[in-house]
Design a protein around this motif. Structure first.
Motif, PDB file in Angstrom:
ATOM      1  N   THR A  56       0.819  -1.214   0.000  1.00 31.63           N
ATOM      2  CA  THR A  56       0.000   0.000   0.000  1.00 31.63           C
ATOM      3  C   THR A  56       0.848   1.257   0.000  1.00 31.63           C
ATOM      4  OG1 THR A  56      -0.085  -0.067   2.393  1.00 31.63           O
ATOM      5  CG2 THR A  56      -1.908  -1.083   1.219  1.00 31.63           C
ATOM      6  N   GLY A  57       0.296   2.322  -0.569  1.00 33.84           N
ATOM      7  CA  GLY A  57       0.915   3.635  -0.486  1.00 33.84           C
ATOM      8  C   GLY A  57       1.716   4.066  -1.681  1.00 33.84           C
ATOM      9  N   HIS A  58       2.089   3.145  -2.551  1.00 32.41           N
ATOM     10  CA  HIS A  58       2.926   3.514  -3.690  1.00 32.41           C
ATOM     11  C   HIS A  58       2.171   4.473  -4.612  1.00 32.41           C
ATOM     12  CE1 HIS A  58       6.036   3.107  -6.703  1.00 32.41           C
ATOM     13  NE2 HIS A  58       5.058   3.047  -7.576  1.00 32.41           N
ATOM     14  N   GLY A  59       2.814   5.564  -4.970  1.00 33.64           N
ATOM     15  CA  GLY A  59       2.211   6.522  -5.900  1.00 33.64           C
ATOM     16  C   GLY A  59       1.067   7.302  -5.289  1.00 33.64           C
ATOM     17  N   SER A  60       1.144   7.571  -3.994  1.00 31.36           N
ATOM     18  CA  SER A  60       0.014   8.138  -3.279  1.00 31.36           C
ATOM     19  C   SER A  60      -0.142   9.646  -3.452  1.00 31.36           C
ATOM     20  CB  SER A  60       0.119   7.788  -1.810  1.00 31.36           C
ATOM     21  OG  SER A  60       1.392   8.127  -1.329  1.00 31.36           O
ATOM     22  N   THR A  61      -1.403  10.085  -3.303  1.00 35.20           N
ATOM     23  CA  THR A  61      -1.779  11.488  -3.399  1.00 35.20           C
ATOM     24  C   THR A  61      -2.840  11.774  -2.351  1.00 35.20           C
ATOM     25  OG1 THR A  61      -1.368  11.509  -5.778  1.00 35.20           O
ATOM     26  CG2 THR A  61      -2.776  13.245  -4.918  1.00 35.20           C
ATOM     27  N   ILE A  62      -2.835  12.967  -1.800  1.00 34.94           N
ATOM     28  CA  ILE A  62      -3.878  13.381  -0.868  1.00 34.94           C
ATOM     29  C   ILE A  62      -4.640  14.532  -1.509  1.00 34.94           C
ATOM     30  CG2 ILE A  62      -4.333  14.465   1.359  1.00 34.94           C
ATOM     31  CD1 ILE A  62      -2.003  12.902   2.473  1.00 34.94           C
ATOM     32  N   ILE A  63      -5.975  14.456  -1.442  1.00 34.48           N
ATOM     33  CA  ILE A  63      -6.806  15.546  -1.955  1.00 34.48           C
ATOM     34  C   ILE A  63      -7.810  15.952  -0.882  1.00 34.48           C
ATOM     35  CG2 ILE A  63      -6.613  14.812  -4.364  1.00 34.48           C
ATOM     36  CD1 ILE A  63      -9.552  13.789  -4.096  1.00 34.48           C
ATOM     37  N   THR A  64      -8.274  17.179  -0.965  1.00 39.77           N
ATOM     38  CA  THR A  64      -9.359  17.651  -0.114  1.00 39.77           C
ATOM     39  C   THR A  64     -10.516  17.995  -1.030  1.00 39.77           C
ATOM     40  OG1 THR A  64      -7.784  18.520   1.487  1.00 39.77           O
ATOM     41  CG2 THR A  64     -10.038  19.358   1.607  1.00 39.77           C
ATOM     42  N   PRO A 101      -3.891  11.928  12.001  1.00 41.22           N
ATOM     43  CA  PRO A 101      -4.650  11.327  10.893  1.00 41.22           C
ATOM     44  C   PRO A 101      -4.718   9.808  11.034  1.00 41.22           C
ATOM     45  CG  PRO A 101      -2.428  11.854  10.191  1.00 41.22           C
ATOM     46  CD  PRO A 101      -2.547  12.338  11.598  1.00 41.22           C
ATOM     47  N   TYR A 102      -5.811   9.239  10.558  1.00 42.29           N
ATOM     48  CA  TYR A 102      -5.914   7.784  10.469  1.00 42.29           C
ATOM     49  C   TYR A 102      -6.844   7.420   9.326  1.00 42.29           C
ATOM     50  CZ  TYR A 102     -10.453   7.976  12.889  1.00 42.29           C
ATOM     51  OH  TYR A 102     -11.745   8.240  13.232  1.00 42.29           O
ATOM     52  N   ILE A 103      -6.687   6.222   8.828  1.00 41.30           N
ATOM     53  CA  ILE A 103      -7.528   5.695   7.757  1.00 41.30           C
ATOM     54  C   ILE A 103      -8.116   4.383   8.226  1.00 41.30           C
ATOM     55  CG2 ILE A 103      -7.548   4.688   5.439  1.00 41.30           C
ATOM     56  CD1 ILE A 103      -5.360   6.672   4.699  1.00 41.30           C
ATOM     57  N   ASN A 104      -9.441   4.301   8.181  1.00 45.58           N
ATOM     58  CA  ASN A 104     -10.112   3.033   8.446  1.00 45.58           C
ATOM     59  C   ASN A 104      -9.541   2.425   9.726  1.00 45.58           C
ATOM     60  OD1 ASN A 104     -11.889   0.922   7.789  1.00 45.58           O
ATOM     61  ND2 ASN A 104     -10.431  -0.056   6.417  1.00 45.58           N
ATOM     62  N   THR A 105      -9.009   1.233   9.663  1.00 47.91           N
ATOM     63  CA  THR A 105      -8.371   0.599  10.817  1.00 47.91           C
ATOM     64  C   THR A 105      -6.855   0.545  10.622  1.00 47.91           C
ATOM     65  OG1 THR A 105      -8.662  -1.574   9.811  1.00 47.91           O
ATOM     66  CG2 THR A 105     -10.391  -0.825  11.309  1.00 47.91           C
ATOM     67  N   GLY A 106      -6.332   1.417   9.779  1.00 45.80           N
ATOM     68  CA  GLY A 106      -4.903   1.410   9.471  1.00 45.80           C
ATOM     69  C   GLY A 106      -4.578   0.555   8.265  1.00 45.80           C
ATOM     70  N   THR A 107      -5.623   0.054   7.601  1.00 45.24           N
ATOM     71  CA  THR A 107      -5.453  -0.765   6.400  1.00 45.24           C
ATOM     72  C   THR A 107      -6.468  -0.324   5.353  1.00 45.24           C
ATOM     73  OG1 THR A 107      -7.016  -2.489   7.059  1.00 45.24           O
ATOM     74  CG2 THR A 107      -4.732  -2.733   7.813  1.00 45.24           C
ATOM     75  N   PRO A 108      -6.256  -0.698   4.085  1.00 46.12           N
ATOM     76  CA  PRO A 108      -7.205  -0.306   3.043  1.00 46.12           C
ATOM     77  C   PRO A 108      -8.612  -0.824   3.314  1.00 46.12           C
ATOM     78  CG  PRO A 108      -5.202  -1.182   2.067  1.00 46.12           C
ATOM     79  CD  PRO A 108      -5.129  -1.460   3.541  1.00 46.12           C
ATOM     80  N   SER A 109      -9.593  -0.062   2.879  1.00 50.96           N
ATOM     81  CA  SER A 109     -10.980  -0.515   2.967  1.00 50.96           C
ATOM     82  C   SER A 109     -11.153  -1.747   2.093  1.00 50.96           C
ATOM     83  CB  SER A 109     -11.935   0.575   2.472  1.00 50.96           C
ATOM     84  OG  SER A 109     -11.853   1.702   3.293  1.00 50.96           O
ATOM     85  N   THR A 110     -11.935  -2.674   2.559  1.00 42.16           N
ATOM     86  CA  THR A 110     -12.215  -3.872   1.763  1.00 42.16           C
ATOM     87  C   THR A 110     -13.644  -3.847   1.238  1.00 42.16           C
ATOM     88  OG1 THR A 110     -12.773  -5.087   3.770  1.00 42.16           O
ATOM     89  CG2 THR A 110     -10.509  -5.289   2.955  1.00 42.16           C
ATOM     90  N   LYS A 111     -14.376  -2.795   1.559  1.00 40.47           N
ATOM     91  CA  LYS A 111     -15.739  -2.602   1.061  1.00 40.47           C
ATOM     92  C   LYS A 111     -15.813  -1.239   0.388  1.00 40.47           C
ATOM     93  CE  LYS A 111     -17.658  -5.432   4.677  1.00 40.47           C
ATOM     94  NZ  LYS A 111     -18.518  -5.546   5.815  1.00 40.47           N
ATOM     95  N   ASP A 112     -16.870  -0.982  -0.349  1.00 41.68           N
ATOM     96  CA  ASP A 112     -17.043   0.312  -1.001  1.00 41.68           C
ATOM     97  C   ASP A 112     -17.049   1.438   0.028  1.00 41.68           C
ATOM     98  OD1 ASP A 112     -17.216  -0.953  -3.425  1.00 41.68           O
ATOM     99  OD2 ASP A 112     -19.397  -0.873  -3.533  1.00 41.68           O
ATOM    100  N   VAL A 113     -16.471   2.575  -0.347  1.00 41.13           N
ATOM    101  CA  VAL A 113     -16.477   3.770   0.509  1.00 41.13           C
ATOM    102  C   VAL A 113     -17.141   4.903  -0.263  1.00 41.13           C
ATOM    103  CG1 VAL A 113     -14.392   3.124   1.779  1.00 41.13           C
ATOM    104  CG2 VAL A 113     -14.184   4.531  -0.260  1.00 41.13           C
ATOM    105  N   TRP A 114     -17.600   5.904   0.477  1.00 50.46           N
ATOM    106  CA  TRP A 114     -18.138   7.092  -0.168  1.00 50.46           C
ATOM    107  C   TRP A 114     -17.033   7.772  -0.956  1.00 50.46           C
ATOM    108  CZ3 TRP A 114     -23.184   7.633  -0.243  1.00 50.46           C
ATOM    109  CH2 TRP A 114     -23.918   7.034   0.761  1.00 50.46           C
ATOM    110  N   SER A 115     -17.382   8.459  -1.991  1.00 52.63           N
ATOM    111  CA  SER A 115     -16.373   9.109  -2.809  1.00 52.63           C
ATOM    112  C   SER A 115     -16.302  10.600  -2.500  1.00 52.63           C
ATOM    113  CB  SER A 115     -16.675   8.887  -4.288  1.00 52.63           C
ATOM    114  OG  SER A 115     -17.935   9.432  -4.613  1.00 52.63           O
ATOM    115  N   PRO A 116     -15.207  11.242  -2.875  1.00 51.00           N
ATOM    116  CA  PRO A 116     -15.057  12.690  -2.639  1.00 51.00           C
ATOM    117  C   PRO A 116     -16.110  13.476  -3.405  1.00 51.00           C
ATOM    118  CG  PRO A 116     -12.978  11.708  -3.336  1.00 51.00           C
ATOM    119  CD  PRO A 116     -14.029  10.660  -3.508  1.00 51.00           C
ATOM    120  N   LYS A 117     -16.474  14.600  -2.852  1.00 52.21           N
ATOM    121  CA  LYS A 117     -17.375  15.556  -3.523  1.00 52.21           C
ATOM    122  C   LYS A 117     -16.491  16.610  -4.174  1.00 52.21           C
ATOM    123  CE  LYS A 117     -21.135  13.804  -1.571  1.00 52.21           C
ATOM    124  NZ  LYS A 117     -21.197  12.406  -1.877  1.00 52.21           N
ATOM    125  N   LEU A 118     -16.380  16.557  -5.493  1.00 49.82           N
ATOM    126  CA  LEU A 118     -15.497  17.492  -6.198  1.00 49.82           C
ATOM    127  C   LEU A 118     -16.221  18.697  -6.720  1.00 49.82           C
ATOM    128  CD1 LEU A 118     -13.411  14.819  -8.083  1.00 49.82           C
ATOM    129  CD2 LEU A 118     -12.854  15.993  -5.964  1.00 49.82           C
TER     130      LEU A 118
END
Length: 118
Positions: A56-64, A101-118
């Motif tokens: 996980t994490g390769h090529g990562s980007t953060i957006i708001t 900061p934290y994400i989920n339980t510290g691991t990638p989500s394994t179910k669908d997540v809500w998407s960003p509002k752009l």
């Protein structure tokens, strides 16, 4: 959810290393608040593989997004089929009351997540 500072406390033995790393975390949060890029510390301490994903994490980007939510876009491999190549994943970054900061339980989500509002 285990906060980042607790992970640092568990991972580093010397007080000097902990102090340096906590300073890097402070800089990371300041950069996130300014919309700047991701540092290695984020990938190392915020998210790691799980039963479904590795690398996980390769090529990562953060957006708001337009609502002020922060999202992490990153690459990962399927644990049971790494030959399929990198996948692009998306997870929402949450913040503890003390600003870590934290994400989920510290691991990638394994179910669908809500998407960003752009």
């Amino acid at each position: 959810v285990e906060s980042l500072n607790k992970k640092i406390e568990k991972s580093y033995n010397s007080e000097e290393e902990k102090k340096e790393l906590l300073q890097q975390v402070k800089v990371l949060k300041e950069n996130l608040d300014k919309g700047n890029g991701v540092s290695d510390i984020f990938k190392k301490y915020i998210i790691s593989g799980n039963e479904k994903f590795v690398g996980t994490g390769h090529g990562s980007t953060i957006i708001t997004d337009s609502t002020g939510c922060t999202w992490y876009i990153y690459h990962s491999y399927l644990r049971d089929n790494p030959g399929k190549g990198r996948l692009v994943l998306l997870d929402k970054i949450e913040w503890t009351e003390d600003g870590w900061p934290y994400i989920n339980t510290g691991t990638p989500s394994t179910k669908d997540v809500w998407s960003p509002k752009l």
